[in-house]
Scaffold this motif. Sequence first.
Motif, PDB file in Angstrom:
ATOM      1  N   SER A  35       1.196  -1.251   0.000  1.00  0.00           N
ATOM      2  CA  SER A  35      -0.124   0.211   0.358  1.00  0.00           C
ATOM      3  C   SER A  35       1.070   1.391  -0.349  1.00  0.00           C
ATOM      4  CB  SER A  35      -1.027   0.246   1.342  1.00  0.00           C
ATOM      5  OG  SER A  35      -1.382  -1.451   1.466  1.00  0.00           O
ATOM      6  N   GLY A  98     -11.567   0.432   1.390  1.00  0.00           N
ATOM      7  CA  GLY A  98     -10.179   0.911   0.878  1.00  0.00           C
ATOM      8  C   GLY A  98     -10.265   0.676  -1.047  1.00  0.00           C
ATOM      9  N   GLY A 121      -7.943   5.845  -0.911  1.00  0.00           N
ATOM     10  CA  GLY A 121      -7.991   4.400  -1.211  1.00  0.00           C
ATOM     11  C   GLY A 121      -7.447   3.555  -0.193  1.00  0.00           C
ATOM     12  N   ILE A 124      -7.127   4.080   3.243  1.00  0.00           N
ATOM     13  CA  ILE A 124      -8.120   3.011   3.910  1.00  0.00           C
ATOM     14  C   ILE A 124      -8.195   1.390   4.225  1.00  0.00           C
ATOM     15  CG2 ILE A 124      -9.974   3.035   4.601  1.00  0.00           C
ATOM     16  CD1 ILE A 124     -11.208   5.643   3.128  1.00  0.00           C
TER      17      ILE A 124
END
Length: 137
Positions: A35, A98, A121, A124
Amino acid sequence: MDQVLASRFPPFRIGAPRFWEQVDLRLDRVAIAVSSLCLAHCLATTVLLALASAAGALMHPLIHEVGLVLAILFGVVALGRGILKHGYMMPAAVGAFGLGMMAGALTLPHGGQEIMWTVIGVAILALGHDLNRRATC
């Protein structure tokens, strides 16, 4: 308050060998790292576009689609195993939200809106993985 809720709604638990406990923790950490790489990619693309309009390789749609597939795979495995281990659905629900935002951002034309919704996103999704990691500990 937490003890009252825990006594009324005990988490669903399935015993897992010690090896899988370590794998679970690593999966969430790897997912958070992925991420972070996605976030770095989005920000780097924005900076490169601001500096020069010739950042064609980073803007290729295939990079975004492959990244979303990887995020979904890590999310299903790590967050799904978390549900089986600690029984809490909230981390998976946050992560799925997300992922949905990231998928929705792919439908937008390249530009500020797509980048903004992708970054939100990703943040999250990383929060969902962090909640999952904390619930496992």
